[in-house]
Design an enzyme around this catalytic site. Sequence first.
Site, PDB file in Angstrom:
ATOM      1  N   TYR A 154       0.833  -1.201   0.000  1.00  9.01           N
ATOM      2  CA  TYR A 154       0.000   0.000   0.000  1.00  9.01           C
ATOM      3  C   TYR A 154       0.871   1.255   0.000  1.00  9.01           C
ATOM      4  O   TYR A 154       0.640   2.187  -0.783  1.00  9.01           O
ATOM      5  CB  TYR A 154      -0.913  -0.010   1.227  1.00  9.01           C
ATOM      6  CG  TYR A 154      -1.893   1.136   1.275  1.00  9.01           C
ATOM      7  CD1 TYR A 154      -3.062   1.112   0.524  1.00  9.01           C
ATOM      8  CD2 TYR A 154      -1.645   2.251   2.077  1.00  9.01           C
ATOM      9  CE1 TYR A 154      -3.963   2.171   0.569  1.00  9.01           C
ATOM     10  CE2 TYR A 154      -2.533   3.309   2.129  1.00  9.01           C
ATOM     11  CZ  TYR A 154      -3.696   3.263   1.379  1.00  9.01           C
ATOM     12  OH  TYR A 154      -4.579   4.310   1.424  1.00  9.01           O
ATOM     13  N   LEU A 186      -5.479   8.660   9.097  1.00  4.47           N
ATOM     14  CA  LEU A 186      -6.473   7.650   9.446  1.00  4.47           C
ATOM     15  C   LEU A 186      -7.887   8.216   9.328  1.00  4.47           C
ATOM     16  O   LEU A 186      -8.210   9.243   9.914  1.00  4.47           O
ATOM     17  CB  LEU A 186      -6.239   7.160  10.880  1.00  4.47           C
ATOM     18  CG  LEU A 186      -7.204   6.085  11.380  1.00  4.47           C
ATOM     19  CD1 LEU A 186      -7.034   4.798  10.582  1.00  4.47           C
ATOM     20  CD2 LEU A 186      -6.982   5.830  12.870  1.00  4.47           C
TER      21      LEU A 186
END
Length: 246
Positions: A154, A186
């Site tokens: 990722y 996040l």
Amino acid sequence: MTVEKTRTVLLTGAAGGLGRAFAKGLVDSGRRVILVDRDKERLDALAAELGATTYPIVLDISDAAAVDALPSKIPTEFQPIDVLFNNAGHDIGGRTAFAEGSPDDWTAIIETNLIGLMRVTRAMLPAMVARNQGHILNISSINAVRIIPDMTAYSTSKAGVHMFTQTLRGELAETALRVTEFQPGLARTGIIVTRYRGDTEREKAYFDQFKMALDPEDVARCALFVLDQPPHVQIAEMMMLPVNRF
């Protein structure tokens, strides 16, 4: 200088958590949105919810031939494209040590997050260059510039998006086109539950270890801010973090 409103946006990954927030914000701001996603059921539901100023196109951006045909799928009333919003991406099978993870998983992550994004951009960019008008927004991640263990594939894909965006901006420097990279931290999107292939308990445990996370709407407000700048203002990068992260 007055702000010139962009009129039509092509948004990939429209049916996901971030995508839905982007789509709703764009429509609420008076823009038309071409909704692109590989999940037909969720895509059609979103288009029905948002109404006539949207147009759904089912597309897997890892399918090279389908991406090449994308411009021909756009109806006349939704042309020209003012903004290409490259949002599609995933981390299915991620958060695993590289030595233990599946090569098929990390290949699929890179094929969508980086190669697919580049293919979509290549399909849509020539018309923007010919008109000397347009804005490309690429969703990257803080992973593009920070080392986070167990997220090798990722992070590699997002670091690629980071360099692709910078290089493309350089190539287009003599044009009126703008290129922006978003680096969200996040956020409570669907990426975590899909990472764990639908395991909601693992998703909950993941978020529970942190004090706070962004909501998709937080990132969407930032995107609208970028789009609403005057034509001579180019916001190159924007990083968004919850207040308890650094």
